[in-house]
Enzyme design. Structure first.
Site, PDB file in Angstrom:
ATOM      1  N   ASP A   1      -9.320  -6.805   9.988  1.00  0.00           N
ATOM      2  CA  ASP A   1      -8.893  -6.677  11.154  1.00  0.00           C
ATOM      3  C   ASP A   1      -9.308  -5.918  12.114  1.00  0.00           C
ATOM      4  O   ASP A   1      -9.924  -4.974  12.002  1.00  0.00           O
ATOM      5  CB  ASP A   1      -7.301  -5.872  11.115  1.00  0.00           C
ATOM      6  CG  ASP A   1      -5.950  -6.429  10.118  1.00  0.00           C
ATOM      7  OD1 ASP A   1      -6.322  -7.269   9.770  1.00  0.00           O
ATOM      8  OD2 ASP A   1      -5.104  -5.494   9.584  1.00  0.00           O
TER       9      ASP A   1
ATOM     10  N   ASP B   1       7.412   2.831   6.245  1.00  0.00           N
ATOM     11  CA  ASP B   1       6.342   3.857   4.558  1.00  0.00           C
ATOM     12  C   ASP B   1       7.327   5.173   4.301  1.00  0.00           C
ATOM     13  O   ASP B   1       6.803   6.057   3.446  1.00  0.00           O
ATOM     14  CB  ASP B   1       5.025   3.520   5.253  1.00  0.00           C
ATOM     15  CG  ASP B   1       5.026   2.131   4.259  1.00  0.00           C
ATOM     16  OD1 ASP B   1       5.990   1.459   3.350  1.00  0.00           O
ATOM     17  OD2 ASP B   1       4.115   1.771   4.724  1.00  0.00           O
TER      18      ASP B   1
ATOM     19  N   TYR C   1      13.082  -5.890  14.386  1.00  0.00           N
ATOM     20  CA  TYR C   1      12.527  -7.258  14.054  1.00  0.00           C
ATOM     21  C   TYR C   1      10.698  -7.140  13.613  1.00  0.00           C
ATOM     22  O   TYR C   1      10.348  -7.850  12.954  1.00  0.00           O
ATOM     23  CB  TYR C   1      12.499  -7.704  14.515  1.00  0.00           C
ATOM     24  CG  TYR C   1      14.180  -8.762  14.533  1.00  0.00           C
ATOM     25  CD1 TYR C   1      15.285  -9.220  13.449  1.00  0.00           C
ATOM     26  CD2 TYR C   1      15.068  -8.865  16.028  1.00  0.00           C
ATOM     27  CE1 TYR C   1      15.729  -9.333  13.670  1.00  0.00           C
ATOM     28  CE2 TYR C   1      15.929  -8.670  15.973  1.00  0.00           C
ATOM     29  CZ  TYR C   1      16.662  -9.594  14.968  1.00  0.00           C
ATOM     30  OH  TYR C   1      18.857  -9.558  14.803  1.00  0.00           O
TER      31      TYR C   1
ATOM     32  N   GLU D   1      27.275   3.569  27.697  1.00  0.00           N
ATOM     33  CA  GLU D   1      25.893   2.618  26.550  1.00  0.00           C
ATOM     34  C   GLU D   1      26.238   0.910  27.320  1.00  0.00           C
ATOM     35  O   GLU D   1      25.413  -0.043  27.291  1.00  0.00           O
ATOM     36  CB  GLU D   1      25.465   2.845  25.554  1.00  0.00           C
ATOM     37  CG  GLU D   1      24.016   2.050  25.190  1.00  0.00           C
ATOM     38  CD  GLU D   1      23.665   2.510  23.012  1.00  0.00           C
ATOM     39  OE1 GLU D   1      24.267   2.952  22.903  1.00  0.00           O
ATOM     40  OE2 GLU D   1      22.342   1.059  22.951  1.00  0.00           O
TER      41      GLU D   1
ATOM     42  N   GLU E   1      20.415   8.457   5.938  1.00  0.00           N
ATOM     43  CA  GLU E   1      19.962   7.481   4.450  1.00  0.00           C
ATOM     44  C   GLU E   1      18.543   8.606   4.978  1.00  0.00           C
ATOM     45  O   GLU E   1      17.147   7.720   4.163  1.00  0.00           O
ATOM     46  CB  GLU E   1      20.372   6.239   5.330  1.00  0.00           C
ATOM     47  CG  GLU E   1      19.285   5.441   7.157  1.00  0.00           C
ATOM     48  CD  GLU E   1      20.115   6.632   7.908  1.00  0.00           C
ATOM     49  OE1 GLU E   1      21.709   7.004   7.931  1.00  0.00           O
ATOM     50  OE2 GLU E   1      20.237   5.617   8.793  1.00  0.00           O
TER      51      GLU E   1
ATOM     52  N   HIS F   1      21.595  10.590  11.183  1.00  0.00           N
ATOM     53  CA  HIS F   1      21.255   9.462   9.766  1.00  0.00           C
ATOM     54  C   HIS F   1      21.122   9.754   8.814  1.00  0.00           C
ATOM     55  O   HIS F   1      19.944  10.356   8.427  1.00  0.00           O
ATOM     56  CB  HIS F   1      19.679   9.258  10.585  1.00  0.00           C
ATOM     57  CG  HIS F   1      20.364   8.129  11.907  1.00  0.00           C
ATOM     58  ND1 HIS F   1      20.274   6.615  11.934  1.00  0.00           N
ATOM     59  CD2 HIS F   1      20.170   7.956  12.622  1.00  0.00           C
ATOM     60  CE1 HIS F   1      19.962   6.181  12.500  1.00  0.00           C
ATOM     61  NE2 HIS F   1      20.533   7.376  13.817  1.00  0.00           N
TER      62      HIS F   1
ATOM     63  N   LYS G   1     -15.168  -8.555 -14.900  1.00  0.00           N
ATOM     64  CA  LYS G   1     -15.636  -9.175 -13.948  1.00  0.00           C
ATOM     65  C   LYS G   1     -15.446  -8.215 -12.486  1.00  0.00           C
ATOM     66  O   LYS G   1     -17.074  -8.876 -11.976  1.00  0.00           O
ATOM     67  CB  LYS G   1     -15.119 -10.814 -14.032  1.00  0.00           C
ATOM     68  CG  LYS G   1     -15.787 -11.781 -12.845  1.00  0.00           C
ATOM     69  CD  LYS G   1     -15.018 -13.025 -12.793  1.00  0.00           C
ATOM     70  CE  LYS G   1     -15.815 -14.446 -12.083  1.00  0.00           C
ATOM     71  NZ  LYS G   1     -14.785 -14.957 -12.074  1.00  0.00           N
TER      72      LYS G   1
ATOM     73  N   CYS H   1      25.393   7.067  13.483  1.00  0.00           N
ATOM     74  CA  CYS H   1      25.174   6.959  14.287  1.00  0.00           C
ATOM     75  C   CYS H   1      26.325   5.792  15.107  1.00  0.00           C
ATOM     76  O   CYS H   1      27.670   6.112  15.650  1.00  0.00           O
ATOM     77  CB  CYS H   1      23.249   6.345  14.670  1.00  0.00           C
ATOM     78  SG  CYS H   1      23.345   6.927  15.763  1.00  0.00           S
ATOM     79  N   LEU H   2      25.540   4.273  15.392  1.00  0.00           N
ATOM     80  CA  LEU H   2      26.472   3.583  16.686  1.00  0.00           C
ATOM     81  C   LEU H   2      27.970   3.089  15.736  1.00  0.00           C
ATOM     82  O   LEU H   2      28.941   3.001  16.355  1.00  0.00           O
ATOM     83  CB  LEU H   2      25.663   2.002  16.203  1.00  0.00           C
ATOM     84  CG  LEU H   2      25.899   1.677  17.755  1.00  0.00           C
ATOM     85  CD1 LEU H   2      26.793   1.798  18.889  1.00  0.00           C
ATOM     86  CD2 LEU H   2      25.837   0.050  17.851  1.00  0.00           C
ATOM     87  N   GLY H   3      27.713   3.224  14.393  1.00  0.00           N
ATOM     88  CA  GLY H   3      28.769   2.698  13.776  1.00  0.00           C
ATOM     89  C   GLY H   3      29.928   3.784  13.682  1.00  0.00           C
ATOM     90  O   GLY H   3      31.169   3.435  13.879  1.00  0.00           O
TER      91      GLY H   3
ATOM     92  N   LYS I   1       0.690  -1.214  -0.203  1.00  0.00           N
ATOM     93  CA  LYS I   1       0.023  -0.278  -0.334  1.00  0.00           C
ATOM     94  C   LYS I   1       1.155   1.341   0.469  1.00  0.00           C
ATOM     95  O   LYS I   1       0.565   2.354  -0.286  1.00  0.00           O
ATOM     96  CB  LYS I   1      -1.260   0.088   1.274  1.00  0.00           C
ATOM     97  CG  LYS I   1      -1.228  -0.914   1.004  1.00  0.00           C
ATOM     98  CD  LYS I   1      -3.075  -0.543   2.398  1.00  0.00           C
ATOM     99  CE  LYS I   1      -2.104  -0.933   3.638  1.00  0.00           C
ATOM    100  NZ  LYS I   1      -2.255  -2.264   4.483  1.00  0.00           N
TER     101      LYS I   1
END
Ligand code: GLN
Length: 582
Positions: A192, A115, A98, A449, A553, A551, A267, A425-427, A61
């Site tokens: 749903d 999105d 995840y 951390e 990206e 970031h 149809k 960032c963490l990188g 979508k």
């Protein structure tokens, strides 16, 4: 009824006459507006398009919404896209990658669904907090109002209070006056339980907005290989379900592995009360960036415009989009880049990074082949073997101790072997830790951390973070200025001093160690002018070694590939070519 119709026409005519009069008096207003906006001036209303999904989840979508938006934009209209998510989390910021993949961050610091990344990459227009609303946020604001006494005396209910709140959030974007179209994607699948209030809000808005509103329903036509047929029954059922909720879709977009014949379209049209030209085929595409062109071929935008009684402008400007797609599909070479992360089982966890590589690859005329490497699998012993053939190494963002030592081993390899390195960032934080341990000799250097008791906290909690206990929405979020120092790699990339980049982190380079690092060759080349926080570090004796606390990206789009990614990919290609010559 006839009388009402006549009256409406009279008002409309008067409205249009006023518009013409206005333009006769102020002709420059006409000249400064693109022609399509003229029609909007005549009609004076923002149009609302809802995109629902049926049959199964994951039909795309988001991509269909973004593609329709792209086509409307290419015809000269202003468009924004909003996502309504039916889950109870107030925002996806607290979700594990995840669950739903990456958490996308907007300029104004909203932690949002991935999105929104697609919306920005397609439209090249920034989204904001208002573009992503969850059930959690809706309920939270209704409950806050109830506690304040705003509904005093009333029973607070899903209908009308929750649905009113949903409707307000949809109309809010229209009320800004910035958009001809507001496209609202409803997360989840029709049927749903948790998305019911959203569908009910769509039903009410459709009723209230009349001709200014339209529903696009995305479904699937499964293919039965035994009989060689596309089946329409699941689509019929999902439309029936929508009808049960009182929503008649105006356009059906049907995902399918095969071409949909005219008979099948007829149809579906007959069984679903939809015009046959409004049954749109959405064939599987080789890349999401092809979908706008497929939708253009299927005339999705034209059908939508005519259903909303808006003239279809003749011009559609997709030249840059097509040029990008051509370059992406016809690369002159391939470059292999390692992406080191701990959530690689679900590639969506790094969606914006992999998309930024697509943009950067196309602008360098190469295909970036990402080699996904689990950070937990890397050790000092196996890194040389594992990284064979990699022309660049990107160490991804992340949280927590797991996989950290593998990231540090990867960075040591990139630093010592002069392989282009990009840390995000963490990188970037890991690059600082690696340098402290292996160059400065601070053997237990770490981020607090990972090890709150380290004697060398080269990465430490931000002062403003120390008293925070709530996890949701409390990181350093959104766009902050970053001033880039002259004569650095960063300046070569950005070509200007003042830049804005988006953040999502709690920890930061510890400025007490700045002098040690700079003396040994790790330079702070980007600084926040207000707080003095280090935003970019780079090595001075390395072909391309850059770590960024923000970031980049999130800001890479088809129209505007991020310069850091573009430059990194170019360096990967060039350094590899140089090494081959030696
Ligand atoms: N865990 C680190 C921090 O909170 C880095 C976060 C990130 O990579 N986005 O500072």
């Amino acid at each position: 009824m006839k009388l009402v119709g006549k009256l409406y026409l009279k008002i409309l005519q008067a409205h249009k006459l006023c518009a013409c009069f206005f333009y006769l008096c102020f002709p420059w207003k006409y000249l400064t507006r693109k022609p399509p906006n003229f029609y909007f001036f005549m009609a004076n209303n923002t149009k609302y398009i809802f995109v629902t999904g049926g049959v199964t989840s994951s039909l795309g979508k988001g991509i269909i919404s973004a593609s329709l938006a792209k086509l409307l934009q290419a015809r000269g209209y202003t468009v924004t896209i909003q996502k309504l998510d039916p889950y109870i989390n107030v925002d996806p910021g607290t979700l594990n990658p995840y669950e739903h993949g990456e958490c996308f961050v907007t300029d104004d610091g909203a932690e949002t669904d991935l999105d929104l990344g697609h919306y920005e990459r397609f439209l090249n227009v920034a989204t904001s907090q208002a573009n992503n609303v969850t059930s959690g946020r809706i309920y939270q604001s209704v409950i806050d109002k109830e506690r304040k006494g705003d509904y005093l005396g009333k029973t607070v209910q899903v209908i009308p209070h929750i649905t009113d709140e949903i409707k307000n959030r949809v109309r809010l974007l229209g009320k800004t006056g910035n958009y001809n179209f507001v496209i609202t994607e409803i997360g989840g699948t029709v049927g749903d339980i948790e998305s019911l209030p959203f569908i009910e809000a769509v039903r009410q808005l459709k009723w209230e907005l009349g001709k200014d509103c339209l529903v696009v329903h995305l479904t699937l036509l499964p293919y039965l290989s035994t009989t060689g047929e596309l089946k329409t029954k699941p689509t019929q059922h999902s439309v029936k379900l929508l009808l049960e909720y009182g929503v008649q879709p105006d356009v059906l977009v049907c995902r399918s592995e095969h071409a949909i014949s005219k008979e099948i379209k007829n149809k579906i049209a007959l069984f679903c009360n939809v015009a046959s030209n409004a049954v749109i085929e959405a064939r599987d595409a080789s890349t999401i960036y092809e979908v706008p062109l497929l939708m253009e071929q299927e005339k999705l935008d034209e059908v939508v415009l005519s259903k909303l009684s808006i003239p279809v402008p003749e011009n559609i400007d997709l030249a840059n989009w097509k040029e990008f797609l051509h370059k992406f599909k016809n690369p002159k070479a391939e470059v292999k880049i390692g992406l080191i992360g701990k959530y690689i089982e679900l590639k969506d966890s790094y969606k914006s990074i992999s998309e930024a590589f697509i943009h950067a690859g196309a602008s360098n005329d190469v295909k970036v082949k990402i080699e996904w490497i689990h950070s937990e699998s890397i050790t000092d012993e196996n890194v040389t073997e594992k990284f064979k053939g990699l022309k660049g190494i990107l160490v991804a963002p992340g949280f927590g101790q797991r996989g950290i030592e593998g990231k540090i081993a990867a960075i040591k390899y990139a630093r010592e072997n002069h392989v282009p390195f990009f840390g995000i960032c963490l990188g970037m934080q890991c690059a600082v830790i690696e340098f402290a341990r292996n160059v400065l000799g601070f053997k237990d250097a770490n981020s607090t951390e990972m090890n709150p008791g380290t004697t060398n906290p080269v990465i430490d909690l931000l002062e403003t973070q120390k008293k925070i206990t709530n996890k949701g929405g409390t990181m350093r979020l959104g766009a902050y200025p970053c001033n880039v120092k002259p004569d650095t790699k960063a300046f070569e990339v950005y070509k200007k001093k003042e830049n804005y980049e988006r953040h999502r982190h709690r920890y930061e380079f510890n400025n007490e160690y700045m002098a040690d690092f700079e003396k040994a060759g790790l330079i702070a080349s980007g600084i926040n002018p207000e707080s003095g926080l280090v935003e970019i570090v780079e090595l001075d004796n390395h072909p391309w070694f850059v770590g960024v606390q923000f970031h980049p990206e999130y800001k890479s789009t088809v129209a505007n590939p991020h310069p850091l990614f573009v430059n990194f990919v170019r360096a990967a290609v060039e350094v590899a070519a140089l090494k081959e010559k030696v």
